[in-house]
Structures are given as C-alpha cells and as structure tokens.
Motif scaffolding. Structure first.
Motif, mmCIF file in Angstrom:
data_model
loop_
_atom_site.group_PDB
_atom_site.id
_atom_site.type_symbol
_atom_site.label_atom_id
_atom_site.label_comp_id
_atom_site.label_asym_id
_atom_site.label_seq_id
_atom_site.Cartn_x
_atom_site.Cartn_y
_atom_site.Cartn_z
ATOM 1 N N ASN A 210 0.610 -1.249 -0.011
ATOM 2 C CA ASN A 210 -0.020 0.075 -0.008
ATOM 3 C C ASN A 210 0.890 1.365 -0.026
ATOM 4 O O ASN A 210 1.989 1.152 -0.051
ATOM 5 C CB ASN A 210 -0.947 -0.187 1.153
ATOM 6 N N ASP A 211 0.262 2.433 -0.030
ATOM 7 C CA ASP A 211 0.827 3.644 -0.171
ATOM 8 C C ASP A 211 0.719 4.454 1.184
ATOM 9 O O ASP A 211 0.572 5.635 1.109
ATOM 10 C CB ASP A 211 0.659 4.416 -1.353
ATOM 11 N N LEU A 212 0.816 3.623 2.210
ATOM 12 C CA LEU A 212 0.371 4.544 3.364
ATOM 13 C C LEU A 212 1.456 5.699 3.768
ATOM 14 O O LEU A 212 1.270 6.646 4.243
ATOM 15 C CB LEU A 212 0.228 3.456 4.553
ATOM 16 N N LEU A 213 2.711 5.401 3.836
ATOM 17 C CA LEU A 213 3.904 6.056 4.080
ATOM 18 C C LEU A 213 3.612 7.570 3.121
ATOM 19 O O LEU A 213 3.732 8.801 3.790
ATOM 20 C CB LEU A 213 5.276 5.527 4.000
ATOM 21 N N PRO A 214 3.744 7.338 1.890
ATOM 22 C CA PRO A 214 3.566 8.698 1.054
ATOM 23 C C PRO A 214 2.353 9.338 1.345
ATOM 24 O O PRO A 214 2.261 10.426 1.479
ATOM 25 C CB PRO A 214 3.475 7.981 -0.330
ATOM 26 N N ARG A 215 0.985 8.741 1.597
ATOM 27 C CA ARG A 215 -0.063 9.287 1.963
ATOM 28 C C ARG A 215 -0.181 10.184 3.288
ATOM 29 O O ARG A 215 -0.476 11.165 3.342
ATOM 30 C CB ARG A 215 -1.522 8.404 2.014
ATOM 31 N N ILE A 216 0.742 9.486 4.015
ATOM 32 C CA ILE A 216 1.025 10.083 5.427
ATOM 33 C C ILE A 216 1.777 11.396 5.365
ATOM 34 O O ILE A 216 1.315 12.555 5.824
ATOM 35 C CB ILE A 216 1.743 9.270 6.551
ATOM 36 N N ALA A 217 2.701 11.350 4.520
ATOM 37 C CA ALA A 217 3.636 12.525 4.260
ATOM 38 C C ALA A 217 2.772 13.549 3.389
ATOM 39 O O ALA A 217 3.024 14.902 3.798
ATOM 40 C CB ALA A 217 4.772 12.236 3.224
ATOM 41 N N ARG A 218 2.066 13.214 2.526
ATOM 42 C CA ARG A 218 1.294 14.291 1.804
ATOM 43 C C ARG A 218 0.071 15.115 2.777
ATOM 44 O O ARG A 218 -0.034 16.126 2.658
ATOM 45 C CB ARG A 218 0.541 13.767 0.643
ATOM 46 N N HIS A 219 -0.419 14.273 3.366
ATOM 47 C CA HIS A 219 -1.379 14.769 4.500
ATOM 48 C C HIS A 219 -0.853 15.602 5.509
ATOM 49 O O HIS A 219 -1.470 16.696 5.755
ATOM 50 C CB HIS A 219 -2.230 13.633 5.277
ATOM 51 N N LEU A 220 0.426 15.315 5.822
ATOM 52 C CA LEU A 220 0.997 16.057 6.783
ATOM 53 C C LEU A 220 1.476 17.456 6.339
ATOM 54 O O LEU A 220 1.537 18.471 6.852
ATOM 55 C CB LEU A 220 2.155 15.219 7.499
ATOM 56 N N ILE A 221 1.912 17.335 5.085
ATOM 57 C CA ILE A 221 2.286 18.603 4.439
ATOM 58 C C ILE A 221 1.312 19.328 4.101
ATOM 59 O O ILE A 221 1.632 20.841 4.254
ATOM 60 C CB ILE A 221 3.046 18.140 3.005
ATOM 61 N N MET A 222 0.051 18.972 3.962
ATOM 62 C CA MET A 222 -1.087 19.722 3.737
ATOM 63 C C MET A 222 -1.685 20.325 5.017
ATOM 64 O O MET A 222 -2.142 21.480 4.910
ATOM 65 C CB MET A 222 -2.203 19.131 2.895
ATOM 66 N N HIS A 223 -1.442 19.692 6.101
ATOM 67 C CA HIS A 223 -2.140 20.045 7.122
ATOM 68 C C HIS A 223 -1.228 20.583 8.572
ATOM 69 O O HIS A 223 -1.668 21.532 9.187
ATOM 70 C CB HIS A 223 -3.155 19.178 7.917
ATOM 71 N N THR A 224 -0.133 20.432 8.504
ATOM 72 C CA THR A 224 0.710 20.703 9.720
ATOM 73 C C THR A 224 0.766 22.303 10.079
ATOM 74 O O THR A 224 0.840 22.618 11.310
ATOM 75 C CB THR A 224 2.335 20.133 9.685
ATOM 76 N N SER A 225 1.096 22.820 8.835
ATOM 77 C CA SER A 225 1.238 24.475 9.233
ATOM 78 C C SER A 225 0.043 25.005 10.083
ATOM 79 O O SER A 225 0.241 26.076 10.561
ATOM 80 C CB SER A 225 1.484 25.146 7.858
ATOM 81 N N PHE A 226 -0.967 24.294 10.069
ATOM 82 C CA PHE A 226 -2.080 24.930 10.485
ATOM 83 C C PHE A 226 -2.317 24.708 11.981
ATOM 84 O O PHE A 226 -3.376 25.227 12.548
ATOM 85 C CB PHE A 226 -3.485 24.500 9.744
ATOM 86 N N ILE A 227 -1.448 23.624 12.804
ATOM 87 C CA ILE A 227 -1.787 23.402 13.963
ATOM 88 C C ILE A 227 -0.897 24.350 14.771
ATOM 89 O O ILE A 227 0.359 24.741 14.577
ATOM 90 C CB ILE A 227 -1.282 21.753 14.229
ATOM 91 N N PRO A 228 -1.544 24.698 15.909
ATOM 92 C CA PRO A 228 -0.784 25.835 16.954
ATOM 93 C C PRO A 228 0.233 25.318 17.812
ATOM 94 O O PRO A 228 1.327 25.716 18.212
ATOM 95 C CB PRO A 228 -1.850 26.347 17.454
ATOM 96 N N ASN A 229 0.213 23.738 17.899
ATOM 97 C CA ASN A 229 0.980 23.113 18.979
ATOM 98 C C ASN A 229 2.357 22.923 18.264
ATOM 99 O O ASN A 229 2.569 22.286 17.311
ATOM 100 C CB ASN A 229 0.475 21.762 19.426
ATOM 101 N N MET A 230 3.447 23.408 19.234
ATOM 102 C CA MET A 230 4.920 23.523 18.745
ATOM 103 C C MET A 230 5.652 22.151 19.483
ATOM 104 O O MET A 230 6.849 22.025 19.073
ATOM 105 C CB MET A 230 5.487 24.539 19.165
ATOM 106 N N GLY A 231 4.812 21.506 20.152
ATOM 107 C CA GLY A 231 5.511 20.436 20.922
ATOM 108 C C GLY A 231 5.931 19.226 20.485
ATOM 109 O O GLY A 231 5.440 18.825 19.152
ATOM 110 N N LEU A 232 6.685 18.293 21.142
ATOM 111 C CA LEU A 232 7.185 16.961 20.733
ATOM 112 C C LEU A 232 6.180 15.950 20.413
ATOM 113 O O LEU A 232 6.346 15.160 19.516
ATOM 114 C CB LEU A 232 8.295 16.600 21.793
ATOM 115 N N TYR A 233 5.342 15.641 21.156
ATOM 116 C CA TYR A 233 4.182 14.832 21.330
ATOM 117 C C TYR A 233 3.208 15.038 20.300
ATOM 118 O O TYR A 233 2.621 13.777 19.353
ATOM 119 C CB TYR A 233 3.500 14.204 22.565
ATOM 120 N N HIS A 234 2.434 16.189 20.334
ATOM 121 C CA HIS A 234 1.291 16.316 19.579
ATOM 122 C C HIS A 234 1.516 17.574 18.415
ATOM 123 O O HIS A 234 0.485 17.730 17.643
ATOM 124 C CB HIS A 234 0.073 16.731 20.608
ATOM 125 N N GLY A 235 2.779 17.950 18.416
ATOM 126 C CA GLY A 235 2.768 19.212 17.556
ATOM 127 C C GLY A 235 4.131 18.829 16.435
ATOM 128 O O GLY A 235 4.188 18.237 16.111
#
Length: 215
Positions: A14-39
């Motif tokens: 399956n393509d889970l790893l590439p899909r995870i990478a694309r999903h994170l690229i699209m959404h990460t900049s919008f999260i306010p948490n800077m931390g290690l566990y959740h940010g």
C-alpha cells in the motif's frame, strides 16, 4: 504520484507512508502546538527520518521549514515540560543535531531554552512523570550534557544546577533515543484512516509513519 526517488517500503503493497507525508504537508502548518508529542516538533522528526529513508530532499526542505516555525514559536509562556513544552522541543532539536539531520551549535541554538529550564527548582517538582514532570526535564538535561559534538568544554548548565539535577534524579535512568521515541509512539491511532487521525507523534500520523520507518 510518488515523488522521484521515493520508495514505498511498507512491505504490504500500500501507499500509506507517502499518503501520510502528503497529509502532513497539507495540514501541519495550521496546527498551533509546537511540541514534541502532539505538535510540529514531532512532525519535524518524522520528516527528517522520511527524507533520509526515501532519499528525497524535498522532505528535508519541509522539515527545515517546519523547524523554523517551531523555533519562531518558542516563547517564555510555553511550559517547560517534555510533552508540549520547551524540554521536548529542545530534546528534538538536539536529537536532530546529534544524529546528523541538521548542522549547528546546540549551545547557541538552545541557550534560551537552557536558561528557562534552569529557572525550575528540580528539588521542588512533585510530578515525577516524563510528559509533564521531572523525568522529562531530566531527559532534556541529560541529552544536552552528553552531546558528543560539543566543541566547548563548558556545559550548558552551571555546576550548582547540575549537582541539584543529579541529586533530584538519581533514581531516574535516562533511556536512549530510540527507547524515548518508542515510548511516545507506543500506541497507534484508531479510526477509519489518516484523515481521522491526529497529526503528531502521539496517536497520530507522524507516529504511525515513524514506527513504519524505524527498524
């Protein structure tokens, strides 16, 4: 379409790893948490590893952009703790430097975090936990003083503080990097797919991806 040089090594077709990478690229900049566990700091670690895993420098560029956002987001109102605060962010930066994912002098990069950590009286912390208490702060201090790349003979914390640290944490061993990361990604998210998962290392997309990459 998979980027040039990217390899799907999930082993199950399956393509889970590439899909995870694309999903994170699209959404990460919008999260306010800077931390290690959740940010964002935890997601930086995933992309640093994923860039090395795939050989694709685009992921390394994205990790660098995210790290810049994290560094700019550091302020005195952040908690000192390991889960969402300064110690987890600092530990993540030191991890990247010591493992060759980035270059720089950690004593300069982390001097502000070191100063804020030394404002905490370790002898008076009643919470022993890793996430929000003494153990997590100890993980950061241990990572800093055991840096094999340090150019200066001076340590980032003064002798009085280090003596207090040793006294307060004598019964708390400091695990190696892999053990610490494994403890963060020890549980995987539930749900129908990546769009319903959180983004970070703990119970999130970045944690699933990092677990798949790690040997």
């Amino acid at each position: 379409m998979r980027a040039e040089g990217e390899r799907d090594r999930t082993g199950d077709g399956n393509d889970l790893l590439p899909r995870i990478a694309r999903h994170l690229i699209m959404h990460t900049s919008f999260i306010p948490n800077m931390g290690l566990y959740h940010g964002k700091m935890g997601i930086v670690l995933f992309f640093a590893h994923y860039a090395r895993y795939t050989g694709n420098p685009l992921y390394n560029d994205f990790a660098g952009e995210l790290l810049e956002e994290v560094y700019k987001g550091i302020h005195t109102e952040l908690p000192v703790n390991f889960e969402s605060g300064l110690c987890g962010i600092g530990w993540g930066i030191e991890y990247l430097l010591q493992n060759g994912f980035m270059e720089g002098d950690s004593d300069e990069i982390l001097s502000e975090i070191d100063t804020h950590v030394m404002e905490r009286d370790l002898r008076r912390i009643t919470d022993p936990s890793v996430r929000t208490g003494l153990a997590g702060i100890s993980y950061y201090i241990g990572k800093r003083i055991n840096n094999p790349l340090r150019k200066s003979e001076s340590l980032p914390f003064d002798k009085i503080y280090l003596d207090e640290w040793i006294s307060a944490t004598s019964s708390m061993p400091i695990p190696d990097d892999k053990t610490i990361l494994d403890s963060i990604i020890d549980t995987l998210p539930e749900g129908d797919g990546i769009t319903s998962w959180q983004l970070g290392l703990k119970n999130g997309c970045a944690g699933v991806g990092l677990k798949m990459i790690q040997p």
